[in-house]
Design a protein around this motif. Structure first.
Motif, PDB file in Angstrom:
ATOM      1  N   TRP A   1      46.108  35.560   7.660  1.00  0.00           N
ATOM      2  CA  TRP A   1      46.552  35.504   6.263  1.00  0.00           C
ATOM      3  C   TRP A   1      47.978  34.962   6.110  1.00  0.00           C
ATOM      4  O   TRP A   1      48.690  35.300   5.180  1.00  0.00           O
ATOM      5  CB  TRP A   1      46.428  36.879   5.588  1.00  0.00           C
ATOM      6  CG  TRP A   1      45.021  37.291   5.341  1.00  0.00           C
ATOM      7  CD1 TRP A   1      44.303  37.084   4.196  1.00  0.00           C
ATOM      8  CD2 TRP A   1      44.120  37.963   6.226  1.00  0.00           C
ATOM      9  NE1 TRP A   1      43.036  37.577   4.337  1.00  0.00           N
ATOM     10  CE2 TRP A   1      42.889  38.119   5.560  1.00  0.00           C
ATOM     11  CE3 TRP A   1      44.236  38.430   7.532  1.00  0.00           C
ATOM     12  CZ2 TRP A   1      41.790  38.726   6.151  1.00  0.00           C
ATOM     13  CZ3 TRP A   1      43.135  39.038   8.110  1.00  0.00           C
ATOM     14  CH2 TRP A   1      41.932  39.186   7.422  1.00  0.00           C
TER      15      TRP A   1
ATOM     16  N   LEU B   1      37.273  39.072  14.396  1.00  0.00           N
ATOM     17  CA  LEU B   1      37.062  40.070  13.353  1.00  0.00           C
ATOM     18  C   LEU B   1      36.656  41.405  13.960  1.00  0.00           C
ATOM     19  O   LEU B   1      36.989  42.470  13.458  1.00  0.00           O
ATOM     20  CB  LEU B   1      35.984  39.573  12.391  1.00  0.00           C
ATOM     21  CG  LEU B   1      36.115  40.126  10.994  1.00  0.00           C
ATOM     22  CD1 LEU B   1      37.371  39.605  10.349  1.00  0.00           C
ATOM     23  CD2 LEU B   1      34.910  39.752  10.184  1.00  0.00           C
ATOM     24  N   ALA B   2      35.900  41.332  15.058  1.00  0.00           N
ATOM     25  CA  ALA B   2      35.452  42.569  15.689  1.00  0.00           C
ATOM     26  C   ALA B   2      36.594  43.237  16.441  1.00  0.00           C
ATOM     27  O   ALA B   2      36.446  44.340  16.928  1.00  0.00           O
ATOM     28  CB  ALA B   2      34.304  42.274  16.634  1.00  0.00           C
TER      29      ALA B   2
ATOM     30  N   ARG C   1      43.884  42.568  16.523  1.00  0.00           N
ATOM     31  CA  ARG C   1      43.292  42.844  15.225  1.00  0.00           C
ATOM     32  C   ARG C   1      44.157  42.269  14.107  1.00  0.00           C
ATOM     33  O   ARG C   1      45.368  42.413  14.107  1.00  0.00           O
ATOM     34  CB  ARG C   1      43.121  44.339  15.018  1.00  0.00           C
ATOM     35  CG  ARG C   1      42.571  44.635  13.642  1.00  0.00           C
ATOM     36  CD  ARG C   1      42.138  46.054  13.420  1.00  0.00           C
ATOM     37  NE  ARG C   1      40.919  46.473  14.080  1.00  0.00           N
ATOM     38  CZ  ARG C   1      39.731  45.972  13.832  1.00  0.00           C
ATOM     39  NH1 ARG C   1      39.579  44.990  12.994  1.00  0.00           N
ATOM     40  NH2 ARG C   1      38.680  46.463  14.436  1.00  0.00           N
ATOM     41  N   ALA C   2      43.493  41.585  13.201  1.00  0.00           N
ATOM     42  CA  ALA C   2      44.200  41.085  12.030  1.00  0.00           C
ATOM     43  C   ALA C   2      44.038  42.111  10.926  1.00  0.00           C
ATOM     44  O   ALA C   2      43.002  42.732  10.785  1.00  0.00           O
ATOM     45  CB  ALA C   2      43.606  39.757  11.606  1.00  0.00           C
TER      46      ALA C   2
ATOM     47  N   PRO D   1      43.879  42.687   7.030  1.00  0.00           N
ATOM     48  CA  PRO D   1      43.810  42.037   5.715  1.00  0.00           C
ATOM     49  C   PRO D   1      44.583  42.841   4.681  1.00  0.00           C
ATOM     50  O   PRO D   1      44.858  44.016   4.892  1.00  0.00           O
ATOM     51  CB  PRO D   1      42.323  42.042   5.406  1.00  0.00           C
ATOM     52  CG  PRO D   1      41.767  43.173   6.187  1.00  0.00           C
ATOM     53  CD  PRO D   1      42.650  43.392   7.377  1.00  0.00           C
TER      54      PRO D   1
ATOM     55  N   ILE E   1      41.934  44.075  -1.137  1.00  0.00           N
ATOM     56  CA  ILE E   1      41.028  42.974  -1.456  1.00  0.00           C
ATOM     57  C   ILE E   1      39.618  43.470  -1.702  1.00  0.00           C
ATOM     58  O   ILE E   1      39.164  44.439  -1.118  1.00  0.00           O
ATOM     59  CB  ILE E   1      41.008  41.865  -0.382  1.00  0.00           C
ATOM     60  CG1 ILE E   1      40.632  42.430   0.977  1.00  0.00           C
ATOM     61  CG2 ILE E   1      42.303  41.115  -0.341  1.00  0.00           C
ATOM     62  CD1 ILE E   1      40.369  41.322   1.979  1.00  0.00           C
TER      63      ILE E   1
ATOM     64  N   LEU F   1      28.232  45.391  14.583  1.00  0.00           N
ATOM     65  CA  LEU F   1      29.639  45.009  14.450  1.00  0.00           C
ATOM     66  C   LEU F   1      30.305  45.811  13.342  1.00  0.00           C
ATOM     67  O   LEU F   1      31.435  46.270  13.474  1.00  0.00           O
ATOM     68  CB  LEU F   1      29.756  43.510  14.162  1.00  0.00           C
ATOM     69  CG  LEU F   1      29.534  42.576  15.358  1.00  0.00           C
ATOM     70  CD1 LEU F   1      29.433  41.134  14.899  1.00  0.00           C
ATOM     71  CD2 LEU F   1      30.654  42.732  16.372  1.00  0.00           C
TER      72      LEU F   1
ATOM     73  N   THR G   1      32.858  48.252  15.078  1.00  0.00           N
ATOM     74  CA  THR G   1      34.182  47.622  15.114  1.00  0.00           C
ATOM     75  C   THR G   1      34.796  47.502  13.725  1.00  0.00           C
ATOM     76  O   THR G   1      35.959  47.179  13.593  1.00  0.00           O
ATOM     77  CB  THR G   1      34.140  46.209  15.721  1.00  0.00           C
ATOM     78  OG1 THR G   1      33.559  45.314  14.752  1.00  0.00           O
ATOM     79  CG2 THR G   1      33.316  46.169  16.984  1.00  0.00           C
TER      80      THR G   1
ATOM     81  N   ALA H   1      34.042  45.254  11.532  1.00  0.00           N
ATOM     82  CA  ALA H   1      34.035  43.871  11.035  1.00  0.00           C
ATOM     83  C   ALA H   1      33.141  43.775   9.803  1.00  0.00           C
ATOM     84  O   ALA H   1      32.005  44.250   9.822  1.00  0.00           O
ATOM     85  CB  ALA H   1      33.536  42.932  12.122  1.00  0.00           C
ATOM     86  N   HIS H   2      33.630  43.176   8.752  1.00  0.00           N
ATOM     87  CA  HIS H   2      32.884  43.155   7.497  1.00  0.00           C
ATOM     88  C   HIS H   2      31.625  42.306   7.607  1.00  0.00           C
ATOM     89  O   HIS H   2      31.662  41.192   8.117  1.00  0.00           O
ATOM     90  CB  HIS H   2      33.759  42.612   6.379  1.00  0.00           C
ATOM     91  CG  HIS H   2      33.235  42.948   5.014  1.00  0.00           C
ATOM     92  ND1 HIS H   2      32.196  42.265   4.452  1.00  0.00           N
ATOM     93  CD2 HIS H   2      33.585  43.903   4.132  1.00  0.00           C
ATOM     94  CE1 HIS H   2      31.948  42.782   3.260  1.00  0.00           C
ATOM     95  NE2 HIS H   2      32.785  43.773   3.049  1.00  0.00           N
TER      96      HIS H   2
ATOM     97  N   TRP I   1      37.885  43.032   4.369  1.00  0.00           N
ATOM     98  CA  TRP I   1      37.233  42.435   5.536  1.00  0.00           C
ATOM     99  C   TRP I   1      37.364  43.314   6.765  1.00  0.00           C
ATOM    100  O   TRP I   1      36.581  43.239   7.678  1.00  0.00           O
ATOM    101  CB  TRP I   1      37.863  41.084   5.874  1.00  0.00           C
ATOM    102  CG  TRP I   1      37.745  40.039   4.844  1.00  0.00           C
ATOM    103  CD1 TRP I   1      38.744  39.216   4.407  1.00  0.00           C
ATOM    104  CD2 TRP I   1      36.583  39.633   4.131  1.00  0.00           C
ATOM    105  NE1 TRP I   1      38.261  38.355   3.478  1.00  0.00           N
ATOM    106  CE2 TRP I   1      36.940  38.588   3.288  1.00  0.00           C
ATOM    107  CE3 TRP I   1      35.260  40.080   4.125  1.00  0.00           C
ATOM    108  CZ2 TRP I   1      36.044  37.961   2.440  1.00  0.00           C
ATOM    109  CZ3 TRP I   1      34.364  39.453   3.283  1.00  0.00           C
ATOM    110  CH2 TRP I   1      34.749  38.414   2.459  1.00  0.00           C
ATOM    111  N   GLY I   2      38.434  44.080   6.827  1.00  0.00           N
ATOM    112  CA  GLY I   2      38.694  44.853   8.041  1.00  0.00           C
ATOM    113  C   GLY I   2      38.121  46.242   7.922  1.00  0.00           C
ATOM    114  O   GLY I   2      37.154  46.458   7.215  1.00  0.00           O
TER     115      GLY I   2
END
Lengths: 329, 362, 502
Positions: A262, A309-310, A315-316, A318, A322, B137, B141, B143-144, B360-361
Motif C-alpha cells: 500500500w 497474502l497468506a 505480512r503486509a 492493510p 477498508i 487460506l 492464514t 488471507a482474504h 484483506w488481511g
C-alpha cells in the motif's frame, strides 16, 4: 554480531541481487537485455498506475476491485475521442475524465449507498465489459499513437539511456506520479487525513473532518489515475482498441498494490517486478530461450500474491477500515 | 379473511420487490441504450423473448443456459451464508469442467449410468478441492478469500490453458486449437426432448442445498459462523473447519456446474467456453436473495436472456453484448436495494446490508 | 452564582425511534468547574454529550455558548467554540504517532507540506505547561491505556479547549492512573477550563466534583454538590429507589475442588504473555471473585479457561478430570458454563431469534436435532419454557435478540448456560452495562447456583460486585494473582489498594 538473516530479508539485498543479474545479462546479451528491460518498464506502467489508483482508494478505506473495468472503459473512451478528434491530448484527457467518472460511481455505491465494495467493483467491471463490447465497432482506427520523447544526451548512457530516457509521455508521467503520490500520502495534510480516514473513520469524524468527502475525493482521484492507465493502453501502447484488452491488468494491479504494501514506491517496485515477469514471458514465448511453458510464468504474479497474502513471506498490513462503509451515529 | 389474503400478498411482494424492480429498471435503461445506438428496443426485446421462450426448443435452450448458472449461483449463495465471498467460482468451474472432460475421454468401456456420475463426481471434487484452497487460506492464514479467489482464477486460466495446449491437447489430425478431445458418447449428458437432464440435476442439487442450509445442524453452524464467528467458536463450533468445509462444498457446486456444461453442452474442454459463468454466479446469487428458489428463478431469467441473445442479434441486429450491460445494471440495482426501497417509498429505508469485504488481511 | 455559564443547555430533547433519550434536559456549566453528569447506562448522558459535541442534532432545545445561542451541527463547530471531548473508546489512530494524532485535523503546514517540526515544538510546549510528559514519536498502539488518555487530553489542549468533556474516563484506568488523571483535571480547572465528567462511579464523584447533575431515563433528576449530598442519596437519585447491594448469604460449606487451575500461562494476540503462572482452585458451592482493573489479563485467562485460547503452560482440571487445552465443546460437555465478557460479540448471534440463541451450544443434541436433521418444534418448546422461567421480555421466541434490551439479552445467555447440568460457572463481567434491576436479578441467579453446589468463578472489575458476592477474593494484577484470601478478611479500601498493585 552481523545478522545475515536480516540482510537476506531486506529489500535492498534483493535490489542489489537484481542489479547484479542485470549487469551480468547486459554484459552477455546487450540487445536482449535492453529489449526486455524496456518492455518491462512499458508493461509496468499500467500496473503501477492501477496500483496507485487502488492504494489511494484503500488508504481512505474503499476497496477498489473495479480497476479492470475503469481501465477498460477509459481505454475505450480515449480511443473513441482520438478517432473523432484526432487529437491525442484530448483523447488522454477523455480517458482520465472517464476514469474519474467511474471513480465517482464507485464512491457513490460504496460511500453513499453503502453497497458491499466488492460488489460495487464487480458492477463496474461487468458494466465496462458490456458497454465497451456493445458500442465497439470493428474497423475504427486512430491516427497514430503517443510517440517516444528522447531526453537528449541522457539517451546515450549505456543500458539506462535506451531503457529509461526514450519513452512516450504517459510512461514518464507515471514515474512522476509515483513520486507525487508518495509525497502526497506521507508529507501533506491531505495524505495524513486520507490515511487516518482509512484507519479509523470515526476518530477522524470527531475531529471535524468530513469522512465522506475524503473518501469520495480519493476514489475519484484514483479513478482518474486508472483512466490514465486505460489511455496508456489504447493511445500509447497499442494504438487501437480491442474487446477486453485490459486482459486482467486491473486485477494484477491489485496484486501489485498488496505486494507494494500500500505504498506508492513499493507498488512501483512491485509493478516493475511483474512487468519484468510479463516481458520475460513474452521473450520466452517467442525467443525460445528456455523451455518453460509461458503459462507458468504467466501465473507467477498471481501465485506470488497468494503467498504474500497468506503471510508466508512477510505480512503486509492493510488499512484497518477498508471494506466497511462508514455510518454516522 | 380478505385482510389475511392481502397480508400474504404484501408479504410475498416484500420478498420479491427488490429483484423485480431491479429487473424492470435495468430493462428500461437497456431500452434507452438500445435507442441511443439506433436500434428499436421493442423489436429487440420481442426477438429476445422469441428466442428464449417463443417455442419449446427455445425454452429448452433457456433451460440449458440456466443450468450452469444455477450451479454457480448456488455456489456463491452457499458461501455467502458463511460470510464468504466466493469470487473464485470461475476457477473452480474451469477445473470442474476440465476434470469432467478428462474422465469423459479417458475412461473407456464403462456404461453411461456409471460413466456420467463418475465424471460429475470427479468434476465436483476438482472444483471443491480448488475452492478448499481458498477456504484453508482464509481459515489458517487470514488471507482474504476475494483476493485469493481472483488470483486463483487467473492461475486456473493459465493452468487449464497449458493443459489443453500441452498434455491434454486434442491430437486429431489438423487440429490447431487448444482443446481436449471430444468426450465419449457414454459420458454425454442427454436431453429428454427439449428438456436438458442437467437442468433436472440442478433442481435436485438446489433442493439438497436448501435442506442442508435450512434443516440441518451443519447449516446452522454455517449460518452462525457467517453471522458471528466469535459466538460460533464460543458455542463450541469449529469455525476453521466450517470455513474450509463451506468452501469445499461451494467449490463442488461450481465444479459440478462446469462438469454439467462439459458433459451436456460443450462435450469437450475448450478454453473460453466457460468464461463468465462464475462471475454471473454473483449476480444470480444476489438477484435470488441467496435463496435456492430465488437462485433457480434468477438463473432462468438470465438464461433466457442469454438464450434469446442470438435471435436478437440475428433478427433485430442488436449486439449480444447488451446482455452484459443489462446484467451489470441488474447487479447494481439489486445490490443498491436501499435505492429501490427509497424509490418504492418504503418507510424503513434500511436495507439488509450485505457487507462481506471487511479487509484483506486478518 | 453571578458568573455567566460557559455552556447552557435548555430543553434539549432527542428521540431515537420511540425511545426518548433526552427529555427536556437543562444543564449549566460554569467556568473552571468540574460538573459531573451522573447516571446509569442508558440514562441519556452520552446522547446529551453527543448533542453538545455536534455528533447528533437535538429534536428540540437550545444551546447557549457564553450567553449567546449557537447551532452546533457538527464536531467542527464544537471544536471551533473550544468544546472538546475525550470519548470512552479513544478516538486515536493506532498506527499513527502521538504527534500525528494530536495535530490531525488542525495541522500546521508550510506550503503544501506538513510542518512537523513546528507542530512538535507547539506540542512540546503544551506538554511542559501542563506537566503531561509524552514521547512525540511513539506509536499509539504501543502505549498504555493511561498514556493514550493523556494523548486525548493533549489533543483537546492543542485545540485550545475551553470546555472538556470526559466520557467515563476512569473505566479503564488503574487506581494510580485515576489519581493522576484527577491531578491533571485539577490543573486544567485552575487554568480556567471547564470540565464535564460523565461517570456512574459514586466514590469518584464525591472526590472530584464541583457540582453534580443526576440523570435518569433521559431526564435531569436534580443538581447538587458533594457537600450537600452523600453516596446513598446519589444512588437513590440515579436508580429511582433505595438500592441494597447486600445479599443474605448462607455460610460457605467446604466441599471438593471442582475447578483446579495450575501454573496457567496465556499469551494475547500479539503473542505477549499476559497471564503468568496463575494458580487457583474453586470448590463446589464457592464463589471465587477475581478482582482487578480491566486489562490485567482477566480476559485472556477467561478465554483460555473456556477453551477459546491455547494454554502456553499450565493445566486445568474440572471435577478431577484433566481438561488442559481442550476445545470449548469438550469443556461444555463436562459441565462448564460460561457467561462471556462481551455478550454481543461472543455470547449472542444478534440476527438470530431468541430460540436459536438459547440452543447455540446444544443444537446438536437431542431433542434439538437427531443425526443431521434439526427439530424446530423442540427448539421453540424449549424457548417458550425458558422465556417463562427466566422472565425474558421479548415478543416471542421468534423475535431477533438484537431487538432486546441489554438486560434481556444477558438473560437469554443465562437461560442458555444455566439450563444444563453444570458443575462450574465462569462469569466474566456478568453485569457490565446493565441497569440495576437486571444486576440484582443476575446476582441472585449466581448466588442460587452457588447454593446448589456449583463452583463459580466470578471475574469483575466492579469492587462492589466482588465484595457482595464472593466467598474468596483473588486479585489479578499484571497477569498474576497477587492475593487470594477469604472475603470476610478484607475491606474495600484494602482491596482497592491491592488492585492498584501496592
Amino acid at each position: 554480531m552481523f545478522q545475515w538473516k536480516k540482510v537476506f530479508k531486506s529489500v535492498w539485498f534483493f535490489i542489489f541481487l537484481i542489479f547484479l543479474l542485470i549487469l551480468w545479462s547486459y554484459f552477455h546479451y546487450p540487445v536482449v537485455t535492453v529489449a526486455v528491460l524496456a518492455s518491462a518498464l512499458r508493461q509496468s506502467t499500467p500496473l503501477a498506475l492501477g496500483a496507485l489508483c487502488g492504494l489511494i482508494g484503500e488508504r481512505s478505506g474503499v476497496i477498489n476491485i473495479g480497476m479492470e473495468g475503469q481501465m477498460l472503459l477509459s481505454a475505450f473512451l480515449g480511443f473513441l475521442v482520438s478517432v473523432w478528434t484526432g487529437n491525442l491530448l484530448f483523447a488522454v484527457l477523455a480517458g482520465v475524465m472517464t476514469g474519474a467518472l467511474t471513480g465517482l460511481l464507485l464512491a457513490f455505491m460504496s460511500v453513499t449507498l453503502r453497497i458491499d465494495q466488492i460488489i460495487g467493483g464487480t458492477v463496474i467491471n461487468i458494466l465496462a465489459f458490456g458497454l465497451t463490447g456493445y458500442f465497439y465497432q470493428v474497423g475504427l482506427s486512430t491516427k497514430g499513437k503517443l510517440q517516444p520523447i528522447s531526453l537528449g544526451p541522457l539517451q546515450d548512457i549505456p543500458l539506462l539511456g535506451p531503457v529509461l530516457f526514450n519513452n512516450p509521455p504517459i510512461t514518464y508521467l507515471t514515474l512522476l506520479l509515483v513520486l507525487v503520490m508518495h509525497y502526497l500520502l506521507f508529507y501533506t495534510r491531505w495524505g495524513l487525513r486520507t490515511r487516518a480516514v482509512g484507519e479509523h473513520p470515526r476518530a477522524v469524524d470527531t475531529l471535524g473532518i468530513n469522512v465522506f468527502f475524503m473518501r469520495y475525493a480519493n476514489v475519484v482521484l484514483g479513478g482518474a489515475i486508472a483512466g490514465l492507465a486505460g489511455a496508456f493502453l489504447t493511445l500509447e501502447a497499442v494504438g487501437s482498441f480491442e474487446r477486453g484488452m485490459t486482459n486482467g491488468r486491473g486485477f494484477v494491479a491489485l496484486a501489485v498494490m498488496i505486494f507494494g504494501k500500500w505504498t506508492p514506491i513499493g507498488s512501483w517496485g512491485a509493478a516493475l517486478l511483474f512487468g519484468f515477469a510479463i516481458s520475460l514471458q513474452t521473450q520466452l514465448q517467442f525467443g525460445g530461450l528456455i523451455t518453460i511453458p509461458h503459462q507458468f510464468i504467466g501465473m507467477l504474479p498471481y501465485l506470488l500474491t497468494v503467498i504474500v497474502l497468506a503471510g508466508f513471506v512477510g505480512r503486509a498490513r492493510p488499512p484497518a477500515s477498508i471494506g466497511m462503509p462508514y455510518t454516522k451515529e | 379473511m380478505l385482510n389475511k389474503k392481502k397480508n400474504k400478498l404484501l408479504h410475498f411482494w416484500r420478498t420479491v420487490d427488490v429483484p423485480v424492480v431491479a429487473v424492470l429498471f435495468s430493462a428500461v435503461i437497456g431500452a434507452v441504450l438500445l435507442r441511443i445506438s439506433g436500434a428499436d428496443p421493442l423489436d429487440a426485446y420481442r426477438a429476445l423473448f422469441q428466442g428464449s421462450l417463443g417455442n419449446i426448443s427455445a425454452f429448452g435452450r433457456t433451460l440449458q443456459k440456466a443450468t450452469p448458472l444455477i450451479f454457480s449461483g448456488l455456489a456463491v449463495a452457499f458461501a455467502f451464508k458463511a460470510g464468504l465471498f466466493n469470487i473464485g467460482t470461475q476457477g473452480q468451474l474451469l477445473f470442474g469442467a476440465l476434470a469432467a472432460a478428462m474422465v469423459g475421454f479417458t475412461v473407456q468401456g464403462v456404461p453411461a449410468w456409471l460413466h456420467i456420475p463418475l465424471a460429475l463426481l470427479i468434476g465436483a471434487l476438482a472444483g471443491g478441492l480448488y475452492g478448499m484452497i481458498q477456504g484453508a487460506l482464509k481459515a489458517y492464514t487470514g488471507a482474504h478469500e476475494v483476493i485469493t479467489g481472483i488470483m486463483l482464477n487467473y492461475v486456473a486460466i493459465n493452468l487449464t490453458d497449458y493443459l489443453t495446449n500441452g498434455p491434454l491437447k486434442d491430437t486429431t489430425p489438423g487440429n490447431i486449437i487448444a482443446r481436449t478431445p471430444l468426450i465419449l458418447e457414454t459420458s454425454q449428458l442427454p436431453s429428454i426432448g427439449a428438456f436438458p437432464l442437467g437442468f433436472g440435476l440442478a433442481l435436485l442439487v438446489a433442493l439438497v442445498v436448501w435442506w442442508l442450509l435450512q434443516q440441518t445442524t451443519i447449516g446452522f453452524e454455517i449460518c452462525t459462523v457467517g453471522n458471528n464467528p466469535h459466538a460460533a467458536s464460543y458455542a463450541g463450533m469449529n469455525v476453521n473447519y466450517t470455513l474450509v468445509g463451506t468452501m469445499l462444498f461451494s467449490g463442488m457446486l461450481a465444479g459440478l456446474g462446469g462438469a454439467v456444461e462439459t458433459l451436456g453442452v460443450v462435450h469437450r474442454y475448450q478454453p473460453g467456453f466457460n468464461v463468465g459463468l462464475g462471475f454471473e454466479g454473483i449476480t444470480i446469487a444476489l438477484l435470488g436473495k441467496t435463496h435456492p428458489v430465488g437462485v433457480i428463478l434468477a438463473s432462468i431469467l438470465v438464461g433466457a436472456m442469454k438464450a434469446g441473445a442470438s435471435q436478437m442479434q440475428f433478427s433485430a441486429g442488436v449486439d449480444k453484448a447488451i446482455i452484459d450491460v443489462i446484467l451489470a445494471l441488474i447487479l447494481f440495482f439489486v445490490a443498491a436495494d436501499v435505492l429501490i426501497r427509497k424509490i418504492l417509498r418504503y418507510r424503513d429505508t434500511k436495507g439488509e446490508d450485505v457487507i462481506l469485504s471487511t479487509g484483506w488481511g486478518k | 452564582m453571578e458568573q455567566i455559564p460557559v455552556l447552557q443547555l435548555r430543553g434539549i430533547t432527542k428521540c431515537f425511534g420511540e425511545v426518548l433519550a433526552n427529555d427536556q434536559v437543562d444543564f449549566d456549566l460554569y467556568p473552571g468547574e468540574i460538573h459531573v453528569l451522573l447516571g446509569e447506562n442508558g440514562a441519556g448522558k452520552s446522547t446529551l454529550m453527543n448533542v453538545i459535541y455536534g455528533l447528533s442534532t437535538p429534536d428540540a432545545g437550545t444551546i447557549f455558548f457564553e450567553g449567546s445561542s449557537v447551532q452546533i451541527d457538527r464536531p467542527r463547530t464544537a471544536i471551533d467554540h473550544g468544546i472538546n471531548m475525550v470519548h470512552q473508546h479513544f478516538m486515536l489512530i493506532p498506527v499513527f504517532t502521538v504527534a500525528e494524532n494530536i495535530m490531525l485535523g488542525d495541522e500546521v503546514t508550510r506550503g503544501w507540506s506538513l510542518d512537523r517540526k513546528r507542530a512538535y515544538q507547539e506540542i512540546q510546549q503544551l506538554s511542559e505547561d501542563y506537566g503531561l510528559q509524552l514521547d512525540m514519536e511513539a506509536r499509539i498502539e504501543n502505549l498504555s491505556v493511561g498514556l493514550q488518555q493523556r494523548v486525548e487530553i493533549m489533543k483537546a489542549l492543542y485545540r485550545k479547549t475551553r470546555v472538556l468533556i470526559l466520557d467515563e474516563p476512569t473505566a479503564v484506568l488503574t487506581p494510580q492512573e485515576v489519581d493522576d488523571l484527577f491531578e491533571v483535571m485539577h490543573q486544567l480547572i485552575r487554568k480556567g477550563i471547564s470540565i464535564i465528567l460523565i461517570t456512574h462511579k459514586l466514590r469518584e464523584v464525591m472526590h472530584i466534583a464541583s457540582r453534580i447533575t443526576v440523570m435518569r431515563r433521559g431526564r435531569v433528576i436534580g443538581t447538587t454538590s458533594p457537600a450537600k449530598s452523600n453516596e446513598g442519596e446519589l444512588a437513590a437519585m440515579m436508580v429511582g429507589r433505595q438500592v441494597t447491594l447486600q445479599f443474605e448469604k448462607t455460610p460457605l460449606q467446604t466441599q471438593e475442588v471442582v475447578l483446579d487451575v495450575q501454573e496457567l500461562t496465556v499469551s494475547d494476540e500479539q503473542d505477549r504473555e499476559v497471564v503468568h503462572r496463575v494458580s487457583f482452585q474453586v470448590r463446589a458451592g464457592e464463589i471465587l471473585g477475581i478482582a482487578g482493573v480491566q486489562g490485567n489479563g482477566q480476559s485472556e485467562m477467561a478465554l483460555a479457561l473456556s477453551g477459546l485460547r491455547p494454554f502456553k503452560r499450565g493445566r486445568l482440571c474440572l471435577s478431577g478430570k484433566e481438561m488442559t487445552s481442550l476445545n470449548p465443546r469438550a469443556l461444555m460437555n463436562h459441565g462448564l458454563a460460561h457467561i462471556p465478557e462481551d455478550r454481543q460479540k461472543h455470547g449472542l448471534v444478534l440476527p438470530y431469534s431468541v430460540a436459536d440463541n438459547q440452543i447455540l451450544n446444544t443444537y446438536h443434541h437431542f431433542p434439538f436435532s437427531s443425526f443431521l436433521q434439526r427439530h424446530q418444534q423442540a427448539v421453540l418448546t424449549n424457548s417458550n419454557q425458558l422465556i417463562d422461567q427466566y422472565d425474558i421480555r421479548a415478543s416471542g421466541p421468534g423475535s431477533p435478540v438484537s431487538t432486546l434490551s441489554g438486560g434481556n439479552q444477558q438473560k437469554v445467555i443465562i437461560s442458555r448456560e444455566l439450563n444444563r447440568d453444570i458443575c462450574c460457572l465462569l462469569a466474566n463481567q456478568p453485569t457490565r452495562g446493565l441497569d440495576v434491576g437486571s444486576i440484582e436479578y443476575i446476582h441472585q441467579q449466581i448466588l442460587k447456583l452457588r447454593d446448589q453446589g456449583v463452583a463459580v468463578l466470578l471475574i469483575s472489575s466492579e469492587l462492589d460486585e466482588i465484595m457482595s458476592l464472593a466467598d474468596t477474593i483473588a486479585v489479578m494484577y499484571c497477569g498474576k494473582i497477587v492475593m487470594n484470601t477469604p472475603a470476610d478478611q478484607l475491606t474495600k479500601e484494602q482491596l482497592g489498594a491491592i488492585m492498584a498493585g501496592s
